[in-house]
Design a protein around this motif. Structure first.
Motif, PDB file in Angstrom:
ATOM      1  N   HIS A 125      66.425 -26.865 -20.703  1.00 11.63           N
ATOM      2  CA  HIS A 125      66.266 -26.782 -22.155  1.00 11.63           C
ATOM      3  C   HIS A 125      67.613 -26.498 -22.817  1.00 11.63           C
ATOM      4  CE1 HIS A 125      64.069 -25.874 -25.862  1.00 11.63           C
ATOM      5  NE2 HIS A 125      64.736 -24.736 -25.970  1.00 11.63           N
ATOM      6  N   THR A 126      67.920 -27.226 -23.863  1.00 13.43           N
ATOM      7  CA  THR A 126      69.101 -26.965 -24.676  1.00 13.43           C
ATOM      8  C   THR A 126      68.632 -26.678 -26.100  1.00 13.43           C
ATOM      9  OG1 THR A 126      70.451 -28.417 -23.301  1.00 13.43           O
ATOM     10  CG2 THR A 126      71.335 -27.860 -25.464  1.00 13.43           C
ATOM     11  N   ALA A 127      69.218 -25.660 -26.702  1.00  8.55           N
ATOM     12  CA  ALA A 127      68.830 -25.243 -28.051  1.00  8.55           C
ATOM     13  C   ALA A 127      70.067 -25.142 -28.934  1.00  8.55           C
ATOM     14  CB  ALA A 127      68.131 -23.885 -27.991  1.00  8.55           C
ATOM     15  N   GLU A 163      77.001 -34.439 -20.645  1.00  6.04           N
ATOM     16  CA  GLU A 163      76.168 -34.424 -19.435  1.00  6.04           C
ATOM     17  C   GLU A 163      75.952 -32.995 -18.918  1.00  6.04           C
ATOM     18  OE1 GLU A 163      76.396 -36.181 -14.921  1.00  6.04           O
ATOM     19  OE2 GLU A 163      77.252 -37.388 -16.546  1.00  6.04           O
ATOM     20  N   LEU A 164      76.988 -32.161 -18.996  1.00  6.01           N
ATOM     21  CA  LEU A 164      76.867 -30.764 -18.559  1.00  6.01           C
ATOM     22  C   LEU A 164      75.980 -29.935 -19.479  1.00  6.01           C
ATOM     23  CD1 LEU A 164      80.508 -29.778 -17.546  1.00  6.01           C
ATOM     24  CD2 LEU A 164      78.490 -29.644 -16.087  1.00  6.01           C
ATOM     25  N   TRP A 165      76.029 -30.202 -20.777  1.00  8.52           N
ATOM     26  CA  TRP A 165      75.395 -29.310 -21.750  1.00  8.52           C
ATOM     27  C   TRP A 165      74.022 -29.760 -22.232  1.00  8.52           C
ATOM     28  CZ3 TRP A 165      77.079 -24.589 -22.254  1.00  8.52           C
ATOM     29  CH2 TRP A 165      76.476 -23.773 -23.215  1.00  8.52           C
ATOM     30  N   MET A 166      73.865 -31.015 -22.518  1.00  7.94           N
ATOM     31  CA  MET A 166      72.624 -31.511 -23.130  1.00  7.94           C
ATOM     32  C   MET A 166      71.618 -31.826 -22.023  1.00  7.94           C
ATOM     33  SD  MET A 166      73.261 -31.287 -26.357  1.00  7.94           S
ATOM     34  CE  MET A 166      72.091 -32.317 -27.236  1.00  7.94           C
ATOM     35  N   LEU A 167      70.796 -30.846 -21.693  1.00  6.48           N
ATOM     36  CA  LEU A 167      69.912 -30.926 -20.537  1.00  6.48           C
ATOM     37  C   LEU A 167      68.533 -31.457 -20.915  1.00  6.48           C
ATOM     38  CD1 LEU A 167      70.842 -27.479 -18.966  1.00  6.48           C
ATOM     39  CD2 LEU A 167      71.909 -29.716 -18.572  1.00  6.48           C
ATOM     40  N   ALA A 183      63.922 -21.093  -7.566  1.00  4.22           N
ATOM     41  CA  ALA A 183      63.659 -21.650  -8.896  1.00  4.22           C
ATOM     42  C   ALA A 183      62.896 -20.713  -9.824  1.00  4.22           C
ATOM     43  CB  ALA A 183      62.911 -22.975  -8.768  1.00  4.22           C
ATOM     44  N   HIS A 184      62.531 -19.528  -9.373  1.00 10.69           N
ATOM     45  CA  HIS A 184      61.826 -18.568 -10.230  1.00 10.69           C
ATOM     46  C   HIS A 184      62.796 -17.691 -11.028  1.00 10.69           C
ATOM     47  CE1 HIS A 184      62.681 -16.596  -6.442  1.00 10.69           C
ATOM     48  NE2 HIS A 184      62.637 -15.432  -7.085  1.00 10.69           N
ATOM     49  N   ILE A 185      64.103 -17.857 -10.781  1.00 10.21           N
ATOM     50  CA  ILE A 185      65.144 -17.133 -11.511  1.00 10.21           C
ATOM     51  C   ILE A 185      65.856 -18.137 -12.418  1.00 10.21           C
ATOM     52  CG2 ILE A 185      67.230 -15.717 -11.358  1.00 10.21           C
ATOM     53  CD1 ILE A 185      64.730 -14.405 -10.103  1.00 10.21           C
ATOM     54  N   ALA A 186      65.963 -17.803 -13.685  1.00 10.60           N
ATOM     55  CA  ALA A 186      66.619 -18.678 -14.662  1.00 10.60           C
ATOM     56  C   ALA A 186      68.103 -18.354 -14.751  1.00 10.60           C
ATOM     57  CB  ALA A 186      65.978 -18.490 -16.035  1.00 10.60           C
ATOM     58  N   SER A 187      68.822 -19.238 -15.395  1.00 11.38           N
ATOM     59  CA  SER A 187      70.184 -18.977 -15.819  1.00 11.38           C
ATOM     60  C   SER A 187      70.340 -19.609 -17.197  1.00 11.38           C
ATOM     61  CB  SER A 187      71.209 -19.547 -14.831  1.00 11.38           C
ATOM     62  OG  SER A 187      72.491 -19.011 -15.123  1.00 11.38           O
ATOM     63  N   ASN A 221      71.920 -23.332 -23.316  1.00 14.27           N
ATOM     64  CA  ASN A 221      71.037 -24.093 -22.437  1.00 14.27           C
ATOM     65  C   ASN A 221      70.479 -23.177 -21.367  1.00 14.27           C
ATOM     66  OD1 ASN A 221      73.114 -24.073 -20.451  1.00 14.27           O
ATOM     67  ND2 ASN A 221      73.839 -26.080 -21.063  1.00 14.27           N
ATOM     68  N   MET A 222      69.294 -23.527 -20.872  1.00 11.25           N
ATOM     69  CA  MET A 222      68.544 -22.704 -19.932  1.00 11.25           C
ATOM     70  C   MET A 222      67.995 -23.590 -18.829  1.00 11.25           C
ATOM     71  SD  MET A 222      66.848 -21.248 -23.246  1.00 11.25           S
ATOM     72  CE  MET A 222      68.084 -22.095 -24.215  1.00 11.25           C
ATOM     73  N   TYR A 223      67.928 -23.037 -17.626  1.00  7.76           N
ATOM     74  CA  TYR A 223      67.544 -23.842 -16.471  1.00  7.76           C
ATOM     75  C   TYR A 223      67.297 -22.917 -15.283  1.00  7.76           C
ATOM     76  CZ  TYR A 223      72.513 -22.914 -16.325  1.00  7.76           C
ATOM     77  OH  TYR A 223      73.726 -22.274 -16.396  1.00  7.76           O
TER      78      TYR A 223
END
Length: 162
Positions: free
Chosen positions: A50-52, A41-45, A76-80, A66-68
């Motif tokens: 996005h999870t790669a 649940e934490l990793w597979m987004l 929300a314009h800054i990713a992590s 993963n990216m979000y």
């Protein structure tokens, strides 16, 4: 090496090294006793997150990312992003390739910058990698991470414009 979007079936290959990395307790601020379901649940987004996975020529998973959006709403314009490389595959450029992929993906998704909120200061390989790709330490929170062998160590906040 190919980096592609993760699919549900990839979790079987991710879980063993994900579990080992989290259980070690020295790089991620996740509970060390995560169950497989909690980890998934934490990793597979799901989209728009996005999870790669990075895979070798035989299709074996070498690492994952993963990216979000770092924050909702007006942030929300800054990713992590987060990254895990199978420890058996370290030293092959997998981490670098995953970070570069995430920079491309977040830029294409319209983010203006990428920020890591919790890079453990003792994770010197990650800090060095991120700095080599243009990230800067913009803040350090003293004693914010309880390392299993080093005790309380700092967490860096790292940032890079896209």
């Amino acid at each position: 090496m190919l980096i592609r979007e993760a699919v549900s079936e990839d979790w079987r290959s991710i879980w063993p090294f994900f579990h080992a990395i989290v259980a070690a307790g020295d790089t991620f601020a996740y509970p060390t006793d995560l169950t497989e379901g909690q980890g998934r649940e934490l990793w597979m987004l799901s989209a728009p997150k996005h999870t790669a996975v990075a895979v070798d020529e035989s299709g074996e998973i070498l690492g994952t990312a993963n990216m979000y959006a770092n924050r909702p709403g007006n942030g929300a314009h800054i990713a992590s992003a987060s990254y895990m490389v199978d420890p058996r595959r370290s030293g092959r450029g997998v981490g670098r390739a995953l970070v570069e992929y995430s920079l491309e993906w977040t830029r294409a998704a319209g983010f203006r910058a990428i920020q890591f909120n919790a890079v453990v200061e003792t994770n010197v390989h990650a800090v060095r990698l991120y700095e080599s790709l243009g990230f800067k330490i913009v803040g350090t929170v003293p004693e914010a991470f309880n390392h299993p062998t080093e005790g309380y160590v700092a967490l860096h906040i790292m940032h890079r414009s896209l």
